[in-house]
Motif scaffolding. Structure first.
Motif, PDB file in Angstrom:
ATOM      1  N   GLU A 426      28.078  42.317   2.528  1.00 25.35           N
ATOM      2  CA  GLU A 426      28.197  43.740   2.220  1.00 25.35           C
ATOM      3  C   GLU A 426      26.963  44.275   1.489  1.00 25.35           C
ATOM      4  N   ASP A 427      26.368  43.440   0.618  1.00 20.60           N
ATOM      5  CA  ASP A 427      25.175  43.888  -0.112  1.00 20.60           C
ATOM      6  C   ASP A 427      24.045  44.246   0.851  1.00 20.60           C
ATOM      7  N   ASP A 428      23.847  43.378   1.858  1.00 20.53           N
ATOM      8  CA  ASP A 428      22.801  43.665   2.848  1.00 20.53           C
ATOM      9  C   ASP A 428      23.137  44.917   3.650  1.00 20.53           C
ATOM     10  N   ALA A 429      24.438  45.076   3.963  1.00 17.62           N
ATOM     11  CA  ALA A 429      24.864  46.264   4.710  1.00 17.62           C
ATOM     12  C   ALA A 429      24.583  47.529   3.897  1.00 17.62           C
ATOM     13  N   LYS A 430      24.841  47.448   2.587  1.00 15.26           N
ATOM     14  CA  LYS A 430      24.605  48.622   1.710  1.00 15.26           C
ATOM     15  C   LYS A 430      23.112  48.969   1.642  1.00 15.26           C
ATOM     16  N   LEU A 431      22.254  47.935   1.648  1.00 13.33           N
ATOM     17  CA  LEU A 431      20.800  48.188   1.643  1.00 13.33           C
ATOM     18  C   LEU A 431      20.372  48.911   2.928  1.00 13.33           C
ATOM     19  N   LEU A 432      20.955  48.464   4.041  1.00 12.83           N
ATOM     20  CA  LEU A 432      20.654  49.118   5.319  1.00 12.83           C
ATOM     21  C   LEU A 432      21.130  50.572   5.307  1.00 12.83           C
ATOM     22  N   ALA A 433      22.334  50.771   4.739  1.00 10.35           N
ATOM     23  CA  ALA A 433      22.906  52.127   4.693  1.00 10.35           C
ATOM     24  C   ALA A 433      22.066  53.029   3.785  1.00 10.35           C
ATOM     25  N   LYS A 434      21.636  52.482   2.666  1.00  8.70           N
ATOM     26  CA  LYS A 434      20.843  53.278   1.706  1.00  8.70           C
ATOM     27  C   LYS A 434      19.529  53.719   2.369  1.00  8.70           C
ATOM     28  N   LYS A 435      18.961  52.778   3.150  1.00  7.75           N
ATOM     29  CA  LYS A 435      17.717  53.096   3.839  1.00  7.75           C
ATOM     30  C   LYS A 435      17.940  54.245   4.842  1.00  7.75           C
ATOM     31  N   HIS A 436      19.125  54.204   5.479  1.00  7.30           N
ATOM     32  CA  HIS A 436      19.429  55.213   6.494  1.00  7.30           C
ATOM     33  C   HIS A 436      19.769  56.574   5.876  1.00  7.30           C
ATOM     34  N   TYR A 437      20.682  56.542   4.867  1.00  9.25           N
ATOM     35  CA  TYR A 437      21.171  57.815   4.298  1.00  9.25           C
ATOM     36  C   TYR A 437      20.291  58.326   3.144  1.00  9.25           C
ATOM     37  N   LYS A 438      19.368  57.474   2.711  1.00  9.59           N
ATOM     38  CA  LYS A 438      18.492  57.802   1.570  1.00  9.59           C
ATOM     39  C   LYS A 438      19.280  57.930   0.253  1.00  9.59           C
ATOM     40  N   LYS A 439      20.454  57.315   0.221  1.00  7.96           N
ATOM     41  CA  LYS A 439      21.271  57.301  -1.009  1.00  7.96           C
ATOM     42  C   LYS A 439      22.348  56.230  -0.859  1.00  7.96           C
ATOM     43  N   ASP A 440      23.007  55.891  -1.987  1.00  8.43           N
ATOM     44  CA  ASP A 440      24.124  54.950  -1.942  1.00  8.43           C
ATOM     45  C   ASP A 440      25.335  55.636  -1.324  1.00  8.43           C
ATOM     46  N   VAL A 441      26.014  54.931  -0.419  1.00  7.26           N
ATOM     47  CA  VAL A 441      27.241  55.479   0.172  1.00  7.26           C
ATOM     48  C   VAL A 441      28.314  54.399   0.178  1.00  7.26           C
ATOM     49  N   ASP A 442      29.567  54.844   0.286  1.00 10.26           N
ATOM     50  CA  ASP A 442      30.671  53.889   0.427  1.00 10.26           C
ATOM     51  C   ASP A 442      30.760  53.457   1.889  1.00 10.26           C
ATOM     52  N   LEU A 443      30.938  52.136   2.062  1.00 17.54           N
ATOM     53  CA  LEU A 443      31.070  51.598   3.414  1.00 17.54           C
ATOM     54  C   LEU A 443      32.475  51.026   3.611  1.00 17.54           C
ATOM     55  N   ILE A 444      32.959  51.079   4.839  1.00 16.71           N
ATOM     56  CA  ILE A 444      34.260  50.468   5.167  1.00 16.71           C
ATOM     57  C   ILE A 444      34.003  49.359   6.186  1.00 16.71           C
ATOM     58  N   ARG A 445      34.518  48.158   5.889  1.00 12.93           N
ATOM     59  CA  ARG A 445      34.276  47.016   6.789  1.00 12.93           C
ATOM     60  C   ARG A 445      35.192  47.093   7.998  1.00 12.93           C
ATOM     61  N   ASP A 446      34.650  46.692   9.139  1.00  8.44           N
ATOM     62  CA  ASP A 446      35.452  46.607  10.366  1.00  8.44           C
ATOM     63  C   ASP A 446      36.602  45.621  10.117  1.00  8.44           C
ATOM     64  N   PRO A 447      37.851  46.031  10.388  1.00  3.56           N
ATOM     65  CA  PRO A 447      38.986  45.141  10.081  1.00  3.56           C
ATOM     66  C   PRO A 447      39.174  44.011  11.101  1.00  3.56           C
ATOM     67  N   ASP A 448      38.529  44.116  12.275  1.00  4.51           N
ATOM     68  CA  ASP A 448      38.771  43.131  13.342  1.00  4.51           C
ATOM     69  C   ASP A 448      38.164  41.766  13.016  1.00  4.51           C
ATOM     70  N   VAL A 449      38.704  40.763  13.694  1.00  5.79           N
ATOM     71  CA  VAL A 449      38.129  39.409  13.579  1.00  5.79           C
ATOM     72  C   VAL A 449      37.580  38.996  14.938  1.00  5.79           C
TER      73      VAL A 449
END
Length: 875
Positions: A426-449
């Motif tokens: 999730e930390d890496d995902a948040k870094l990718l999101a921050k790069k995209h949105y130019k700010k911290d955002v809340d992320l929701i994980r895909d529930p599937d396996v």
């Protein structure tokens, strides 16, 4: 060791504990490597006969290579079996009045782990009962931390290479488990069904077009009627609109090659959201896709309001009633057809349009096809490669997501605008999101396996430590051979090859041995409904693991299903007793087991012969195992141990052991011990428990490694010479005497006199030289150089005539009557064949091989009569 019988229940657990305690299954450092990864059984599973065959073959190969000084790894483990395990734990919770949705995902997964800790090793313990020599210290589980890490890495890498993507497509949907499932989890059952004929009114006319369907409820989602472009019956209708009865929605009549003029009425209703073929028609013709089901298989809000919320089969009943009431119903017919059922939920599977994750299997298959094409990986039997290519050349995108809680959760997170971020955590995902949105955002994980086959596709390298620990990967990858069933060549074998070639740039195994099915003795597939399932654990308890293993291995013929009968297992239990008794015989005769590491001196003929037989058997077994002919290997091992050694050598040796020739006696004792030691080594991969027990009791190896498992495989070469041929001649004569008695219905224990007046001088000298042995084993009172003046039966051995005189209590008159009667029966059969062969019509019309077979049969029968005439000559 004085027990008359081998009692397996006293031995097997004790021996297995000994192996484990001494860590004998771990790889021992060597330059030669041999490795196998176990096809991981489901953690929910218990040993069935397919497992018993599969693992007996693997253990045979592993033990054989270990005894040949290979550094040998048999990598064990179990599969988390997403759907099967979740369904099982859900049922358990329901029985405890616990709702999984109320306790939530995290708590539910805790419950699954609790179940796994309590019951997950059942099948592992059962494999130990079979004698499997896996390195249990490396026991892996697809949900272990290091394996999970490899799964996440592979997903992220494939996503970044655009080989994994998300799309909305039709999938197999289980309405009870509420998840997509793979084709392998769909059980196509033939059932009694009905087909319904329904009239759709054509707009602007008084006419109708009639379609036939087995699933009238799906008409709520129809988006076209299709007819074949070559079908002249419907030419005038093409391009017109029809109104869907009940629904009132208008749809077009279109042309498409999928419509078969020979099937039903020739006109097809097309429901792209609820049929795989209709979906393809819809894609080709740009049709609307209307989903009319909920995840639970109920009618959704896309249908007329009076149907919303109804179960699909209740809706079917109501729709049929309404169609009849409104005169749209034509007729119904009874048919047999295949209906897809979920093998875990036992519910009918629906093709269902959902958003899922897919792997681009077509691109992944390119290297996977190349390694089989270029023979870097070989199938045994070879014809299974055709099946492999058939699937691989028609490969579809692989749906890798499952709507479950138990499994590897997909490493994808969604931003506020549903943008996807795939990362290893999730930390890496948040870094990718921050790069995209130019700010911290809340992320929701895909529930599937992920699909269970995704993680088990990494099995050959993830279990060896990839990606973090390369030591075992460098040592044992690619693995030497995969032993598997044909039903998972595509689902598992192909996926392992895809992932292996993609991530290690190397095929995961050199050879793939595909074994057959184990059926009942009548050749029927075992099933609970037929009541013909044979439980391997029952047979192990009754007859021993060794007897079961030897039975399965001796019947593992390529391309032929194993027809298993309990009598066969019982028969091989007798083989274990035969070995046990041979050992008792050696002990009784004070054979010395302490100094037999080297081949003893061979001056006595029978010793030269049995050594030559040993080397020949060893060579044959090696070749058989190299060719994956386990049936032939078992047969050659059995023939040598039972017939050459126990039946003949030990019997022949008695003539020396009970003589006054001390030098010959000493040599026979050494040789009989030496050969028996080699027999234990040869047989150990097949029947490890009894061989190890005898080995340890006799202290066959006095070095620090006093166990059989690592004992060196026998070496040595020998050419048969005149001395060994002499022994073969003795065996041939004694066998002929026994067979002759049997044919004449004379008691095998009866004694005879034998005249050698009519034989050649070389044979006569041979018989005189070996008179003691021949008399003892052939049950001969006297060997005479002249004929006696009384009736005799004549026996032929290698062209020589021997006259046989029986005890006075043998009724020669009755023997002559029986032989005459047999001669007449054979003559009748010859006359029939002769008539057929003289019939020009038969000879001209019958296949050439049938005519040749008839000629062969005639000649064989003629030989039988010639033999009878010779036998009766002097009676």
């Amino acid at each position: 060791m004085s027990n008359d019988k081998y009692i397996h229940s006293d031995v097997e657990d004790k021996i297995y504990s000994y192996w484990e305690k001494n860590e004998l299954f771990k790889p021992k450092e060597n330059s030669k490597k041999f490795s196998i990864v176990i096809p991981p059984p489901n953690v929910t599973g218990s040993l069935h006969m397919g497992h018993a065959l599969n693992n007996s073959i693997q253990d045979l190969l592993v033990r054989y290579h270990r005894m040949n000084n290979y550094e040998t790894l048999w990598q064990p483990g179990t599969d988390h079996a997403g759907i099967a395990t979740q369904a099982l734990v859900e049922r358990k919770l329901t029985a405890e009045k616990i709702d999984k949705n109320e306790i939530g995902r995290d708590k539910f997964i805790e419950k699954v782990w609790e179940w796994k800790e309590q019951y997950g090793d059942i099948i592992i313990n059962q494999l130990k009962k079979l004698g499997c020599s896996c390195d249990w210290s490396r026991n892996a589980f697809t949900m272990d931390e290091n394996l999970s890490k490899s799964v996440i890495k592979v997903f992220v890498d494939l996503y970044n290479k655009d080989l994994i993507y998300k799309d909305k497509k039709l999938v197999n949907w289980d309405t009870v488990l509420k998840t997509a499932i793979s084709d392998l989890e769909v059980d196509q059952r033939e059932v009694n069904s009905k087909i319904y004929y329904i009239r759709y009114p054509i707009d602007g006319t008084e006419e109708f077009i009639t379609i036939a369907t087995t699933r009238p409820e799906t008409m709520l989602g129809d988006t076209a009627i299709a007819v074949n472009p070559k079908d002249d019956r419907f030419k005038s209708f093409v391009g017109k609109k029809v109104t869907i009865p009940i629904v009132g929605r208008k749809i077009n009549i279109i042309e498409d090659d999928y419509a078969d003029p020979e099937q039903g009425t020739g006109a097809l209703k097309i429901t792209p959201a609820h049929d795989f073929n209709d979906y393809d028609v819809g894609q080709r013709n740009n049709l609307e896709i209307i989903n009319i089901f909920t995840e639970a298989g109920k009618i959704n809000e896309n249908a007329p309001k009076e149907y919303i919320g109804l179960d699909r089969f209740e809706a079917r009943k109501r729709i049929l009633k309404e169609l009849k009431d409104k005169d749209f119903f034509v007729k119904e017919e009874n048919i047999k057809n295949k209906v897809p059922y979920g093998d875990r939920s036992n519910s009918i599977i629906e093709p269902f349009l959902t958003e899922q994750w897919f792997a681009d299997a077509e691109k992944l298959s390119v290297k996977a096809k190349e390694v089989v094409n270029s023979k870097k990986t070989n199938f045994f039997p070879e014809n299974w490669s055709k099946t492999y290519f058939q699937w691989m050349n028609n490969i579809e995108p692989w749906c890798i997501s499952r709507q479950l809680w138990w499994g590897h959760q997909i490493p994808a997170w969604y931003g506020p605008d549903k943008k996807i971020f795939v990362a290893e955590d999730e930390d890496d995902a948040k870094l990718l999101a921050k790069k995209h949105y130019k700010k911290d955002v809340d992320l929701i994980r895909d529930p599937d396996v992920l699909d269970t086959w995704f993680s088990s596709g990494l099995w050959p390298f993830a279990t060896l430590g990839w990606p973090d620990n390369k030591e075992y990967v460098e040592k044992f990858y690619p693995t030497s051979v995969l032993v598997t069933g044909f039903d998972i060549i595509f689902f598992w074998v192909a996926r392992m090859i895809m992932f292996g070639t993609e991530f290690l740039n190397k095929e995961p195994f050199k050879d793939i041995y595909v074994h057959a099915l184990v059926r009942d003795e009548k050749g029927q597939k075992m099933s609970k409904s037929k009541g013909n399932v044979i439980d391997p654990l029952d047979l192990i308890e009754k007859y021993s693991a060794d007897a079961l293993r030897f039975t399965l291995l001796s019947m593992a013929s390529p391309g032929t299903d194993v027809k298993l009968s309990e009598d066969r297992v019982k028969g091989y239990r007798n083989f274990l007793n035969k070995l046990w008794n041979a050992n008792n015989f050696l002990i009784t005769n004070e054979c010395d087991f302490s100094d037999i590491d080297k081949v003893p001196n061979l001056s006595v003929n029978i010793n030269k012969w049995i050594y030559a037989e040993l080397i020949e058997a060893k060579s044959k077994i090696e070749k058989n195992l190299e060719d994956y002919r386990f049936d032939e290997a078992a047969k050659n091992a059995y023939q040598f141990a039972w017939h050459s050694y126990c039946d003949w050598y030990l019997e022949l040796s008695k003539t020396i052991l009970f003589s006054d020739n001390e030098e010959a006696k000493s040599e026979v004792k050494k040789v009989s011990s030496y050969i028996f030691k080699q027999i234990l080594i040869l047989l150990h991969p097949f029947i490890p428990f009894v061989t190890e027990e005898i080995w340890l009791k006799n202290k066959f190896d006095n070095s620090s490694k006093d166990f059989l498992m690592l004992a060196n495989w026998p070496s040595g070469k020998i050419n048969k010479d005149s001395n060994t041929e002499q022994v073969e001649n003795i065996i041939s004569i004694i066998s002929e005497i026994r067979s002759f008695k049997n044919e004449l219905n004379v008691s095998p224990g009866s004694f005879i006199d034998m005249s050698i007046n009519n034989i050649n001088d070389i044979q006569k000298k041979f018989i005189n030289d070996n008179e003691i042995i021949l008399k003892k084993l052939g049950r001969i009172n006297n060997i005479l150089n002249d004929d006696l003046d009384k009736p005799a039966a004549t026996m032929v051995v290698a062209g020589d005539l021997f006259k046989i005189y029986f005890d006075k209590d043998v009724d020669l008159k009755l023997i002559k009557e029986n032989l005459t009667s047999k001669q007449n029966r054979i003559q009748e059969e010859m006359n029939k064949i002769s008539q057929r062969l003289e019939n020009k019509s038969f000879v001209d019309r019958a296949p050439k091989e049938i005519v040749e077979q008839e000629k062969t049969n005639y000649n064989n029968l003629k030989n039988d009569i010639d033999k009878i005439l010779v036998t009766m000559k002097g009676i």
